[in-house]
Motif scaffolding. Structure first.
Motif, mmCIF file in Angstrom:
data_model
loop_
_atom_site.group_PDB
_atom_site.id
_atom_site.type_symbol
_atom_site.label_atom_id
_atom_site.label_comp_id
_atom_site.label_asym_id
_atom_site.label_seq_id
_atom_site.Cartn_x
_atom_site.Cartn_y
_atom_site.Cartn_z
ATOM 1 N N ASP A 1 0.843 -1.200 0.000
ATOM 2 C CA ASP A 1 0.000 0.000 0.000
ATOM 3 C C ASP A 1 0.879 1.251 0.000
ATOM 4 O O ASP A 1 1.547 1.553 0.978
ATOM 5 C CB ASP A 1 -0.926 0.005 1.216
ATOM 6 N N ILE A 2 0.884 1.978 -1.109
ATOM 7 C CA ILE A 2 1.725 3.167 -1.235
ATOM 8 C C ILE A 2 0.893 4.434 -1.437
ATOM 9 O O ILE A 2 1.430 5.480 -1.808
ATOM 10 C CB ILE A 2 2.725 3.007 -2.398
ATOM 11 N N LEU A 3 -0.400 4.362 -1.168
ATOM 12 C CA LEU A 3 -1.268 5.523 -1.338
ATOM 13 C C LEU A 3 -1.243 6.459 -0.142
ATOM 14 O O LEU A 3 -1.741 7.589 -0.224
ATOM 15 C CB LEU A 3 -2.709 5.068 -1.616
ATOM 16 N N ASP A 4 -0.674 5.983 0.968
ATOM 17 C CA ASP A 4 -0.551 6.816 2.164
ATOM 18 C C ASP A 4 0.921 6.926 2.550
ATOM 19 O O ASP A 4 1.743 6.075 2.206
ATOM 20 C CB ASP A 4 -1.330 6.211 3.334
ATOM 21 N N TYR A 5 1.259 7.971 3.310
ATOM 22 C CA TYR A 5 2.606 8.074 3.851
ATOM 23 C C TYR A 5 2.889 6.895 4.787
ATOM 24 O O TYR A 5 1.984 6.394 5.459
ATOM 25 C CB TYR A 5 2.750 9.365 4.665
ATOM 26 N N PRO A 6 4.137 6.466 4.868
ATOM 27 C CA PRO A 6 4.473 5.497 5.916
ATOM 28 C C PRO A 6 4.231 6.118 7.293
ATOM 29 O O PRO A 6 4.240 7.351 7.442
ATOM 30 C CB PRO A 6 5.971 5.235 5.696
ATOM 31 N N ASP A 7 4.030 5.275 8.275
ATOM 32 C CA ASP A 7 3.955 5.739 9.666
ATOM 33 C C ASP A 7 5.372 6.093 10.092
ATOM 34 O O ASP A 7 6.221 5.205 10.243
ATOM 35 C CB ASP A 7 3.377 4.645 10.549
ATOM 36 N N ASP A 8 5.650 7.391 10.279
ATOM 37 C CA ASP A 8 7.029 7.806 10.529
ATOM 38 C C ASP A 8 7.563 7.337 11.880
ATOM 39 O O ASP A 8 8.764 7.410 12.123
ATOM 40 C CB ASP A 8 7.161 9.324 10.416
ATOM 41 N N THR A 9 6.691 6.855 12.760
ATOM 42 C CA THR A 9 7.203 6.244 13.987
ATOM 43 C C THR A 9 7.710 4.828 13.724
ATOM 44 O O THR A 9 8.469 4.278 14.521
ATOM 45 C CB THR A 9 6.123 6.173 15.078
ATOM 46 N N TYR A 10 7.273 4.239 12.607
ATOM 47 C CA TYR A 10 7.673 2.885 12.188
ATOM 48 C C TYR A 10 7.504 1.871 13.321
ATOM 49 O O TYR A 10 8.329 0.988 13.520
ATOM 50 C CB TYR A 10 9.111 2.891 11.673
#
Length: 334
Positions: A50-59
């Protein structure tokens, strides 16, 4: 206004795409990039990512997967776009202009590059260092220090009032029992990578361990969203396959023995190695030898940038490829 004067860009291996684009041929065998020739099979489907949203930057999902594999809390884990990003950020965080770094040569050139870009300087005495860099197993020599030896170096760092940056990018292909990944110390940062072990240099992902305060500083300095979703989902799946690397280590050891024995039979000095590459002293100009081997369809690493102008580094590959290398090397040496 001109840009400030910067250190020269480091030279690396892994230039196979450019050489092929320049007409070197699709049959060129790349011994310059030291990847696992027997990587585990990973059931990863990038088309489902899924690349339609930003990654969760907290990972947090990624860090929990890493923490599960290495028994570390997510607060003790930093992630980055390849281990190089973490090398650069660590220097930015812990080295101020004029502070010293101790780096024993020959080793990976990006440590010194990162120190100089951060405004630091290279020193020769431990007492003058703010940070000491250690690559284990070392690149390009392949030498693996035992865990107790690393602990002793860390002790020396603490006595001198410095920190230890420990790069274990290749340790999964050497002996993970010698890893310091479970050692907790606020003066220690341990860098890890999946690139070499799983043979995925195109997926830029690295991670590291330290105390929560160090990790928070690194994560603050890291630009947001640098680990993309492809790398994140691949890493989560690959971490489940760390036990499969036992087979890789066994097969690499067999081929390493074949390669080193064959190289020595040509009258060349081959440094003892514990990992998936060999440093070879050739007694002649490494650049010229690299060019000659390239004509024979083999790409090796010219170690001039390591300060070794008569040495090449050779990746351990599969047996049929290693045989081609030995034949080409034999022809070029006679």
């Amino acid at each position: 206004m001109k840009p400030q004067r910067l250190p020269l860009k480091q030279r690396h291996g892994g230039v196979i795409r450019r050489l092929r684009a320049d007409g070197a041929g699709e049959d060129l065998i790349d011994f310059s990039a030291s990847m696992n020739p027997y990587p585990p099979s990973i059931d990863w489907k990038p088309e489902l990512c899924d690349i339609l949203d930003y990654p969760d930057d907290t990972y947090i999902e990624l860090k929990e997967a890493i923490g599960s594999a290495f028994s570390r809390d997510p607060s003790e884990i930093a992630v980055g776009n390849g281990s190089i990003e973490l090398i650069r950020i660590y220097a930015q965080v812990f080295l101020s202009p004029g502070s010293g770094a101790l780096i024993e040569s020959p080793t990976f050139g990006e440590y010194a590059q990162s120190v100089l870009l951060a405004g630091g300087k290279l020193v020769k005495e431990p007492e003058d260092a703010t940070v000491r860099y250690l690559c284990n197993p070392n690149n390009p020599t392949g030498k693996l220090l035992q865990r107790e030896d690393v602990r002793s170096i860390l002790h020396d760092c603490k006595e001198a009032g410095s920190r230890l940056f420990l790069d274990e990018a290749f340790i999964d292909l050497a002996d993970p029992d010698e890893s310091m990944s479970d050692h907790r110390d606020s003066d220690l940062f341990i860098l890890r990578s999946l690139t070499k072990a799983f043979s995925v240099p195109g997926i830029r992902f690295g991670f590291g361990f330290s105390d929560p305060e160090t990790i928070e500083a690194i994560e603050t300095a890291r630009p947001p969203w640098t680990v993309n979703r492809y790398a994140e989902t691949y890493a989560i799946e690959a971490l489940r396959h760390l036990p499969d690397l036992e087979r890789s280590r066994r097969l690499i050891a067999e081929e390493r023995a074949f390669l080193s024995g064959s190289i020595r039979s040509l009258g060349l000095f081959c440094h003892p190695s514990s990992v998936n590459y060999l440093l070879v002293d050739t007694g002649r100009d490494a650049g010229e030898l690299q060019h000659a081997l390239l004509k024979a369809g083999v790409l090796v690493r010219d170690c001039t940038s390591f300060g070794l102008p008569q040495s090449i580094r050779i990746a351990v590959r599969r047996h049929e490829e290693n045989t081609v290398l030995i034949e080409a090397l034999s022809a070029c040496m006679h």
